[in-house]
Design an enzyme around this catalytic site. Structure first.
Site, PDB file in Angstrom:
ATOM      1  N   MET A 275       0.848  -1.199   0.000  1.00 46.72           N
ATOM      2  CA  MET A 275       0.000   0.000   0.000  1.00 46.72           C
ATOM      3  C   MET A 275       0.874   1.236   0.000  1.00 46.72           C
ATOM      4  O   MET A 275       1.842   1.340   0.757  1.00 46.72           O
ATOM      5  CB  MET A 275      -0.908  -0.004   1.244  1.00 46.72           C
ATOM      6  CG  MET A 275      -1.878   1.150   1.302  1.00 46.72           C
ATOM      7  SD  MET A 275      -3.049   1.076  -0.068  1.00 46.72           S
ATOM      8  CE  MET A 275      -3.459   2.815  -0.184  1.00 46.72           C
ATOM      9  N   HIS A 307       6.009  -0.220  -8.223  1.00 45.84           N
ATOM     10  CA  HIS A 307       4.583   0.094  -8.358  1.00 45.84           C
ATOM     11  C   HIS A 307       4.155   1.079  -7.267  1.00 45.84           C
ATOM     12  O   HIS A 307       3.530   2.107  -7.544  1.00 45.84           O
ATOM     13  CB  HIS A 307       3.788  -1.214  -8.269  1.00 45.84           C
ATOM     14  CG  HIS A 307       2.301  -1.062  -8.244  1.00 45.84           C
ATOM     15  ND1 HIS A 307       1.480  -1.540  -9.238  1.00 45.84           N
ATOM     16  CD2 HIS A 307       1.459  -0.511  -7.320  1.00 45.84           C
ATOM     17  CE1 HIS A 307       0.224  -1.278  -8.942  1.00 45.84           C
ATOM     18  NE2 HIS A 307       0.181  -0.664  -7.776  1.00 45.84           N
ATOM     19  N   GLU A 308       4.509   0.763  -6.016  1.00 44.23           N
ATOM     20  CA  GLU A 308       4.122   1.650  -4.912  1.00 44.23           C
ATOM     21  C   GLU A 308       4.831   3.005  -5.021  1.00 44.23           C
ATOM     22  O   GLU A 308       4.260   4.046  -4.681  1.00 44.23           O
ATOM     23  CB  GLU A 308       4.437   0.995  -3.566  1.00 44.23           C
ATOM     24  CG  GLU A 308       3.784  -0.363  -3.353  1.00 44.23           C
ATOM     25  CD  GLU A 308       2.287  -0.370  -3.610  1.00 44.23           C
ATOM     26  OE1 GLU A 308       1.613   0.635  -3.291  1.00 44.23           O
ATOM     27  OE2 GLU A 308       1.785  -1.379  -4.151  1.00 44.23           O
ATOM     28  N   GLU A 330      -4.015   3.190 -10.221  1.00 48.02           N
ATOM     29  CA  GLU A 330      -3.597   1.785 -10.256  1.00 48.02           C
ATOM     30  C   GLU A 330      -3.095   1.348 -11.638  1.00 48.02           C
ATOM     31  O   GLU A 330      -2.104   0.628 -11.741  1.00 48.02           O
ATOM     32  CB  GLU A 330      -4.736   0.872  -9.786  1.00 48.02           C
ATOM     33  CG  GLU A 330      -5.092   1.039  -8.313  1.00 48.02           C
ATOM     34  CD  GLU A 330      -3.935   0.814  -7.359  1.00 48.02           C
ATOM     35  OE1 GLU A 330      -2.877   0.302  -7.775  1.00 48.02           O
ATOM     36  OE2 GLU A 330      -4.080   1.163  -6.170  1.00 48.02           O
TER      37      GLU A 330
END
Length: 858
Positions: A275, A307-308, A330
């Site tokens: 997250m 990605h984060e 996303e």
């Protein structure tokens, strides 16, 4: 609670009325340690002060809070009666002033489901660890707030914790007078605030860079995990990828990292992969590897780290207005994860993994009855929770990869740079992004967006090849088809590759043309006159998002020579296409298994190999005709053992085949070999049976009744850790016993005593493909239980139970009819629950079609 499910309309109304100036949140988590008195949940004190403005003085609104009790509420100096204004999930706010101050003093509950403030007790040493997880709307389980992404504000946190603990939050913190106080954040949304607290093992580093204007940027780096995992924690590699990513994004985004420090916490019992909390990213601790893993695992972790990190810009700096536009963060993070992985790290084959693994997730999701446009229609928070799916992530990322091919990489990145500068610390919708891309590319983005972002479904592209009398291509066309339910045909930018065998038998590309495909049939004029191909790959280089099909000649070539395709990306695309054909009942499952048995041993890319193992297993369990399953099991186990013995000693391919052999072992000889490898009486040169591999071997032994509970108790004594406990719980639930299954069912369905991680492990062990008859009685129980489970349990546990316990192994028309009967009788059930059952029903119907196709081939 009736008010727990916030609707989009309510959020819009509140956003039009309120704007938030700041939060001060004070938490006291000293109650996390020590004995817990009473029958109720273990709680902590949460005091929140919110300063906000109201556009219509005198109007009413509400704040969000999910808590067992509220001690006091004060609005603009007036004490409100908690029993009158708080209903368990909302605090009514009446007669608001132009400028307001709300103070809420509450007792909030620690979580055991990974939602809110999760409390974990390490069985190894009794230490307690806390962390928060909020997306999409669980910050209200920890402090009072306005829980929607477009009411951003600066946050100040302070935390009282046990003396020996360290506490982290989004901003830099320090302890004084027994209280941890954290620097005020930039304006951010509630769902990306974060607190991590406990005796974590913490490692530091730093990142430095001279920016284009000559100023020096220094970012403190930190990484943490439970003390019990410290011996396995390769923080140096985490920091290496982190620094490479920060370099890459600074090079391409022209906007300095905006959130000060950069901590990364690997936490227990995590529901997600990770997250993107700014300044304090949280990851599932399974990314710390206790045993030997393949490079695919390290690549996967690096991809998630990147990605984060991409979210710091796409999502944290600029945030979607409401969950309809979840893709604005996303899809971009998923694309940027692969883009930066290839561009900045040692994992240069990241696009192969993307084509093979991420897109498989997207293709499946996009063919479910619940498929939706990338820009989705999200009515409420339950919809939002289910929208974290293969379409929002992987299809969106695939479409962005196509967009880069469509507008050009330079125009795409320049659009991103303008987007950040124009909307920093704000909220956006689809049009905000399209406008900057139109500026930088000169293309009409409206038509592209309508085709790709605002319609659902996946197209298939099939080559048609006509040869002339001299054996050359007279015409090569690409035929585009769509499903009846989603008939949209889209514009595709594709590379069409022609392949043939060389003198030494290699199957190599000899011509490639990049072209635009639009409409039902597109002639690729540039290929007229080319030598006749043995294989035509219509999405060579994986530029677009589609299901690739083959003409008869190409399919025959792959059946005979798939392993000879020399380009690893092209080979991965062929495997993916063949898997989609298997799922679509166009290729018998036994044929796909045969291809894996003949050619997977020659697969050089370890990630592709592991995906092939998963697909072959799925083909056998779900798509093979029941009469052929036993034969298929034997063939897969024999093939896996053959490749295991042939693999290089100590190689990652050997490890992958060892795990696959364990997953397919069912015959007495195979099971005895596994047992011998465990007790040391058998040996395969170079194969180190470490603790993680021991558990992988124990599960099939437990599922087939070769080992009993006492062996699993002894194994836990050998590995008395949180990881060991999860493995043991899964193995215990896997045993072939009516009593075991009844106990596992009761623990998950009738009780909420298990934590989220142990619910997941129990469900995983419960559903064993070799135990279809034993599990048959639970099909009826499932349909009687799910509505109650959905109503009584948290949405995460509800999703785990409804998905994980659906009787997919009772793959018969009768189960399909029972599913349809439940859906017909529960038209008024919560839409999110119906969606999960509809998806499971679709998977079951697809499996039955696949079994018919396979039976016909027999």
């Amino acid at each position: 609670m009736p008010g727990e499910n916030l609707s989009r309309d309510e959020a819009r109304e509140r956003a039009a009325l309120l704007s938030v100036d700041g939060y001060e949140v004070s938490l006291d988590v000293r109650s996390a340690v020590g004995d817990h008195a009473g029958d109720g949940p273990r709680t902590f004190r949460s005091v929140t002060t919110i300063r906000f403005r109201c556009a219509e003085p005198g109007a009413s609104s509400f704040a969000d809070l999910i808590a067992p009790s509220v001690t006091a509420v004060s609005l603009n100096g007036r004490d409100l009666d908690p029993s009158e204004v708080f209903d368990g999930s909302r605090i009514v706010l009446e007669d608001l002033a132009a400028e307001n101050e709300l103070i809420v003093d509450a007792q909030c509950a620690y979580s055991r489901t990974g939602e809110g403030l999760h409390r974990f007790v390490d069985p190894e040493d009794g230490e307690v660890y806390l962390y928060t997880q909020y997306e999409p709307a669980d910050a209200r389980r920890v402090f009072a707030n306005f829980e929607q992404p477009d009411l951003k504000a600066p946050f100040r946190f302070e935390v009282r914790a046990p003396e020996e603990w360290t506490v982290w939050s989004n901003g830099a913190g320090e302890r004084a007078d027994g209280v941890w106080r954290f620097a005020e954040t930039k304006p951010i949304s509630t769902y990306i605030t974060c607190v991590v607290a406990g005796p974590y093992h913490y490692v530091t580093d730093s990142y430095e860079r001279v920016l284009d204007d000559g100023t020096r940027l220094e970012i403190p780096l930190g990484a943490m995990c439970r003390k019990g995992l410290a011996p396995y924690f390769d923080a140096d590699d985490v920091f290496l990828v982190t620094k490479q990513g920060l370099d890459f994004f600074h090079d391409h985004f022209d906007y300095p990292y905006p959130f000060g420090k950069y901590d990364q916490a690997f936490v227990p019992e995590y529901n997600l992969g990770a997250m993107e909390n700014p300044g304090l990213v949280t990851f599932r601790e399974e990314f710390i590897f206790r045993g030997k893993v393949t490079q695919a695992s390290y690549e996967g972790r690096a991809n998630v780290i990147l990605h984060e990190m991409a979210h710091m810009w796409f999502g944290d700096l600029v945030t979607m207005e409401w969950w309809d536009d979840l893709w604005l963060k996303e899809s971009f993070a998923d694309f940027m994860g692969a883009f930066s992985l290839v561009g900045a790290t040692r994992f240069k084959d990241g696009w192969i993994t993307f084509a093979n693994r991420r897109k498989a997730w997207a293709y499946r999701a996009d063919q479910l009855p619940s498929t939706h446009p990338i820009t989705a229609d999200i009515r409420d928070l339950q919809d939002a929770k289910l929208n974290f799916d293969g379409i929002t992530y992987a299809k969106g990322a695939s479409v962005l990869k196509h967009l880069v091919a469509y507008v050009g990489q330079d125009a795409f990145l320049e659009g991103a740079r303008r987007y950040f500068k124009r909307h920093a610390y704000g909220n956006t919708r689809l049009g905000d992004l399209l406008s900057v891309l139109e500026e930088t590319s000169g293309r009409d983005m409206g038509a592209w967006a309508r085709s790709w972002l605002q319609t659902a479904g996946v197209n298939s592209l099939t080559p048609q090849v006509l040869l002339d009398g001299e054996g050359r291509i007279a015409e090569l066309a690409v035929v585009q088809e769509a499903a009846e339910s989603h008939p949209e045909l889209r514009p595709h930018r594709v590379a069409v590759g022609l392949y043939r065998r060389t003198a030494d038998g290699a199957l190599e590309r000899y011509t490639q043309v990049e072209t635009d495909v639009d409409g039902p049939r597109t002639v690729v004029a540039e290929l007229a006159g080319a030598d006749a191909p043995e294989l035509v790959l219509v999405n060579d280089d994986d530029l677009t998002y589609c299901k690739t099909r083959f003409d008869e000649t190409s399919l025959a070539t792959l059946r005979a020579h798939l392993g000879a395709v020399t380009d690893p990306l092209a080979r991965a695309l062929c495997w993916s296409a063949l898997w989609n054909m298997t799922r679509d009942a166009l290729l018998p499952a036994r044929d796909f298994v045969d291809l894996v048995l003949r050619f997977a041993g020659r697969e050089s890319d370890i990630g592709v190999l592991q995906m092939l193992h998963a697909w072959a297993n799925s083909a056998l369990v779900h798509y093979a005709a029941p009469a052929w399953r036993e034969e298929g099991e034997r063939l897969l186990a024999e093939g896996a053992l053959r490749e295991l013995r042939a693999a290089g000693p100590g190689s990652e391919h050997q490890l992958a085949w060892a795990r696959f052999f364990a997953a397919t072992a069912s015959g007495s000889g195979d099971l005895e070999l596994l047992r011998g490898l465990l007790d040391g009486t058998e040996k395969i040169d170079g194969l180190e049976v470490d603790q993680e591999l021991r558990w992988a071997f124990l599960e099939p032994l437990a599922a087939h009744g070769v080992v009993d509970g006492s062996v699993l108790v002894a194994e836990l004594a050998r590995d008395d850790t949180a990881s060991g406990k999860r493995h043991q719980v899964r193995c215990l639930a896997a045993r072939p016993s009516e009593v075991v299954k009844a106990q596992a069912w009761a623990q998950v369905v009738e009780s909420d005593a298990l934590s989220n991680a142990l619910v997941e492990a129990t469900i995983s062990g419960f559903a064993q493909p070799s135990q279809r008859a034993l599990l048959a009685p639970y099909a009826g129980k499932y349909f009687k239980a799910i509505e109650r489970v959905w109503a009584e349990r948290s949405i995460q546990i509800g999703m785990d139970v409804v998905r994980g316990l659906f009787p997919s192994l009772q793959d018969s028309p009768e189960t399909l009819a029972a599913t349809d009967a439940w859906l017909a009788a529960h038209e008024d059930a919560p839409p999110a629950l119906r969606r999960l059952v509809l998806e499971a029903r679709d998977d079951l119907a697809r499996a039955l079609r696949g079994q018919e196709c396979d039976a016909a081939a027999g």
